[in-house]
Design a protein around this motif. Sequence first.
Motif, PDB file in Angstrom:
ATOM      1  N   ARG A 187       0.833  -1.201   0.000  1.00 19.70           N
ATOM      2  CA  ARG A 187       0.000   0.000   0.000  1.00 19.70           C
ATOM      3  C   ARG A 187       0.872   1.258   0.000  1.00 19.70           C
ATOM      4  NH1 ARG A 187      -2.534   0.956   5.454  1.00 19.70           N
ATOM      5  NH2 ARG A 187      -0.418   1.724   5.746  1.00 19.70           N
ATOM      6  N   ASP A 188       1.941   1.257   0.792  1.00 12.86           N
ATOM      7  CA  ASP A 188       2.830   2.423   0.828  1.00 12.86           C
ATOM      8  C   ASP A 188       3.455   2.671  -0.541  1.00 12.86           C
ATOM      9  OD1 ASP A 188       2.256   2.775   3.494  1.00 12.86           O
ATOM     10  OD2 ASP A 188       4.099   1.825   4.226  1.00 12.86           O
ATOM     11  N   ASP A 191       0.881   4.122  -2.862  1.00 11.63           N
ATOM     12  CA  ASP A 191       0.636   5.525  -2.510  1.00 11.63           C
ATOM     13  C   ASP A 191       1.633   6.479  -3.164  1.00 11.63           C
ATOM     14  OD1 ASP A 191      -1.591   4.988  -1.008  1.00 11.63           O
ATOM     15  OD2 ASP A 191      -0.563   5.032   0.928  1.00 11.63           O
ATOM     16  N   LEU A 239      -5.183  -2.388   1.681  1.00 12.96           N
ATOM     17  CA  LEU A 239      -4.845  -1.837   0.362  1.00 12.96           C
ATOM     18  C   LEU A 239      -5.823  -0.750  -0.084  1.00 12.96           C
ATOM     19  CD1 LEU A 239      -3.764  -5.091  -1.533  1.00 12.96           C
ATOM     20  CD2 LEU A 239      -2.297  -3.317  -0.559  1.00 12.96           C
ATOM     21  N   GLU A 240      -6.822  -0.496   0.741  1.00 17.79           N
ATOM     22  CA  GLU A 240      -7.779   0.598   0.491  1.00 17.79           C
ATOM     23  C   GLU A 240      -8.423   0.480  -0.883  1.00 17.79           C
ATOM     24  OE1 GLU A 240      -5.045   3.895   1.229  1.00 17.79           O
ATOM     25  OE2 GLU A 240      -5.917   4.140   3.215  1.00 17.79           O
ATOM     26  N   THR A 241      -8.797  -0.743  -1.250  1.00 20.78           N
ATOM     27  CA  THR A 241      -9.364  -0.966  -2.580  1.00 20.78           C
ATOM     28  C   THR A 241     -10.676  -0.220  -2.773  1.00 20.78           C
ATOM     29  OG1 THR A 241     -10.430  -3.004  -1.787  1.00 20.78           O
ATOM     30  CG2 THR A 241      -8.265  -3.221  -2.818  1.00 20.78           C
TER      31      THR A 241
END
Length: 251
Positions: A187-188, A191, A239-241
């Motif tokens: 995820r980072d 981003d 993962l903030e999908t």
Amino acid sequence: MTKGYIHSLESFGSVDGPGVRFVVFLSGCAMRCRFCHNPDTWKLQSGTMYTADEVIEKSLRYRSYWGNKGGITVSGGEPLLQIDFLLELFQKAKENGIHTVLDTSGNPFTYEEPFWGKFQKLMEYTDLIMLDIKQIDEEEHKILTGCTNRNILEMAKYLSKIQKPVWIRHVLVPEYSDKDEYLMRLRDFIDTLDNVDRVEVLPYHTLGVFKWKELGLKYPLEGIDPPSKERIDRANQILETEKYRRIHSDN
């Protein structure tokens, strides 16, 4: 005229990019993912040989089903191993006003010639890339796929630099890629990219195990079950999908 080795064609792909897609599965892949559900696509010079014109002609029979979002997706195997054919196919697709999607692991990516020049040219005819990032940790990536991920992450950075729309896809494999630590690192990394339209978690499954046995190969993940709903939900959360789905709901 370049010919491509094609493993198979699918007329009505619904999970291979926006809308309904005509999906071209090219033969050949250098990665040896332990979870691969298409080991029958590994061999490069296998399948049926087609010219780009022949593929375009076949695809256009289904154009009425594509609507505003559909088009052609080239998958594999690893399509970038046949970059000359891929380039010619996408050039002809754009001449016919067809939306183009490249589904790739990024494994062949390099800044070295002749690949680099061809890849830059290919991007002029590619509308969207579906990029599989199998594992963010390089050593774990080697264990899972047999290959480094350095050039794959470099490709992701380059695509961000040129603002080429990307869908990031991540296969969630229990004991290999589903640890929170790895998901947070992924995820980072995502981003840091400015071109990601969607992030998808693809749960590991065992539907391709029979192909390994048919090929006389020992299946490396014997005994590993698909991830639980809780683990899938957790991966989607990290993962903030859902965030990407909201932002790009028109995709």
